[in-house]
Design a protein around this motif. Sequence first.
Motif, PDB file in Angstrom:
ATOM      1  N   SER A 146      21.957  26.005  30.825  1.00  0.00           N
ATOM      2  CA  SER A 146      22.782  26.903  30.887  1.00  0.00           C
ATOM      3  C   SER A 146      22.100  28.278  31.261  1.00  0.00           C
ATOM      4  CB  SER A 146      23.578  26.940  29.589  1.00  0.00           C
ATOM      5  OG  SER A 146      24.252  27.968  29.630  1.00  0.00           O
ATOM      6  N   ASP A 205      32.511  25.783  31.509  1.00  0.00           N
ATOM      7  CA  ASP A 205      32.582  26.971  32.581  1.00  0.00           C
ATOM      8  C   ASP A 205      32.409  28.462  31.745  1.00  0.00           C
ATOM      9  OD1 ASP A 205      33.467  28.383  34.810  1.00  0.00           O
ATOM     10  OD2 ASP A 205      35.446  28.843  33.396  1.00  0.00           O
ATOM     11  N   GLU A 208      28.635  28.138  31.069  1.00  0.00           N
ATOM     12  CA  GLU A 208      27.904  28.183  32.275  1.00  0.00           C
ATOM     13  C   GLU A 208      27.034  26.670  32.538  1.00  0.00           C
ATOM     14  OE1 GLU A 208      26.392  31.915  34.173  1.00  0.00           O
ATOM     15  OE2 GLU A 208      26.770  32.487  31.960  1.00  0.00           O
ATOM     16  N   ALA A 210      26.907  23.939  34.344  1.00  0.00           N
ATOM     17  CA  ALA A 210      27.471  23.403  35.416  1.00  0.00           C
ATOM     18  C   ALA A 210      27.291  21.667  35.504  1.00  0.00           C
ATOM     19  CB  ALA A 210      26.597  23.674  36.735  1.00  0.00           C
ATOM     20  N   SER A 239      35.123  30.330  36.892  1.00  0.00           N
ATOM     21  CA  SER A 239      34.317  31.403  37.354  1.00  0.00           C
ATOM     22  C   SER A 239      34.056  31.190  38.757  1.00  0.00           C
ATOM     23  CB  SER A 239      33.208  31.982  36.422  1.00  0.00           C
ATOM     24  OG  SER A 239      32.306  30.647  36.420  1.00  0.00           O
ATOM     25  N   SER A 241      31.083  31.633  39.899  1.00  0.00           N
ATOM     26  CA  SER A 241      29.659  30.870  40.278  1.00  0.00           C
ATOM     27  C   SER A 241      29.674  29.475  39.512  1.00  0.00           C
ATOM     28  CB  SER A 241      28.745  31.832  39.191  1.00  0.00           C
ATOM     29  OG  SER A 241      29.193  31.466  37.639  1.00  0.00           O
ATOM     30  N   MET A 242      30.705  29.108  38.940  1.00  0.00           N
ATOM     31  CA  MET A 242      30.825  27.851  38.424  1.00  0.00           C
ATOM     32  C   MET A 242      32.112  26.991  39.664  1.00  0.00           C
ATOM     33  SD  MET A 242      28.592  27.084  35.994  1.00  0.00           S
ATOM     34  CE  MET A 242      27.615  28.183  36.823  1.00  0.00           C
TER      35      MET A 242
END
Length: 542
Positions: A146, A205, A208, A210, A239, A241-242
Amino acid sequence: MDPDFSYGSGDQNFEFAFNSSNFSDRVLRIEIVAGPAESKGDGEGCSSISDWARHRKRRREDIKKDKVVAEFAPYSSEDILDCNEPDTEDVLAYVNNDEEDVAMIEESPSGDEPSHSNESSWGLDSCPVLRVKSIYISSAILAAKSPFFYKLFSNGMRESDQRHATLRINESEEAALMELLSFMYSGKLSTTAAPVVLDVLMAADKFEVASCMRHCSQMLRSLPMTTESALLYLELPTSVSMASAVQPLTDAAKDFLANKYRDITKFQDEVLNLPLAGIEAILSSDELQVASEDAVYDLVLKWARTQFPKLEERREILGLRFVRLIRFPFMTCRKLRKVLTCNDMDHEIASKAVLDALFFKAETPHRQRALASEESNTNHRFMERAYKYRPVKVVEFELPHPQCIVYLDLKREECANLFPSGRVYSQAFHLGGQGFFLSAHCNMDQQSSFHCFGLFLGMQEKGSVSFTVDYEFAARTKPAGEFVNKYKGYYTFTGGKAVGYRNLFAIPWTSFMAEDSPYFINGILHLRAELTIKQPQPLLQH
């Protein structure tokens, strides 16, 4: 340099180290605060996705993710839990893989906790702390899975002896966070219940992770999907980025909705009540079975007027979200004229859409296919759907007589589907104020008893006048060649009838469909019909 967080859990299983003092270098202090009543226990007690949705009903645009309060506190011997001497508070029942007596307990707030006054803007400090839970963690394992924890452990530590990290979460997130932490060690979840998996996905999420998001996404895709769950997946507040981690799930939801509502005319009332994400998923499909793109445009207008009664909001949503979904190049010129005068859409946006459509219609078929191929990855506005009525290109003249030239292109597979007795109709086109259409048939030749290709011209409905029409059918046999006339004649239409030829090319069906057939150019049959009205005559009254 930041590590690569793109990999999944793979075969790296550290389940034995979860919440074990022997394999941990930190203590994670989790402060659980009271949240809004309606958000308490989102997945708790939910037996289905629909239950989960009713407990957690909120639109994407209204979502503002809770910020995470995280800090490091100096290491103290009082912060590490004594596995042999549990705290005097109630012990939390939890499976401990290293078989120590207890390694995670709940603590009641003592009032001596460090203040978070410098973090009041994070939104959770004003809520009372219900309880505190501490758990042994390995900073290396969490940081490897993460970016959130990587930054927490690398940037939050000011001195080497700071070993106590604190998270503050909402009460409704507690169960999901514990599942998430366990997953980061083991690569698996303890449940397959969709509501719980959804909660874990939301927590993954937020923190973070993934790999966990991909795992949850895969689990949810393997479960039966409904309209309600598909819409929920499309509106998950992930988000940027995810977002790629849940893309397969959202793609599956779009495919489900597109397939369920493929024949959109059967579900029109239901479609009109769908939210924006649902109607967008349906209109993005190339396989939408609809009479014509004119019908798609009419449906979008009806949906927008139903969902957005205010004109300004309706114009905004049509201009921002639907102009790219309506395939204007395949609308009839008659309907495109109405687009220009429609008050629901911004005039500048509508004018550009119509102009682009007219330029596309003017291109050669080869160039049209090239344009469709160029934009296929980003935009499907130049790709045909599974229209019930085939689009046509029409050139109209007023003088010296009302006249129109109609071009109809049929793909080889479309012609093949006509065998043994099928037919396909063109979109309507107008001449002298009356609607006409072309129809292609697979017929049985009456004299030779073999199947053959036929082409007919029909008038839509009975009118108050008769039309004597000079007509001419032609086909092209070379890519750059002229159309070769096949048949011509004249016919007086009184409505509800058609005229044409059962065997347009005077050859059997097998010869027409053969690989070396001269009538298919790059897999396309190019047909042309030229119509001229001499003079409309009133019908005789009997």
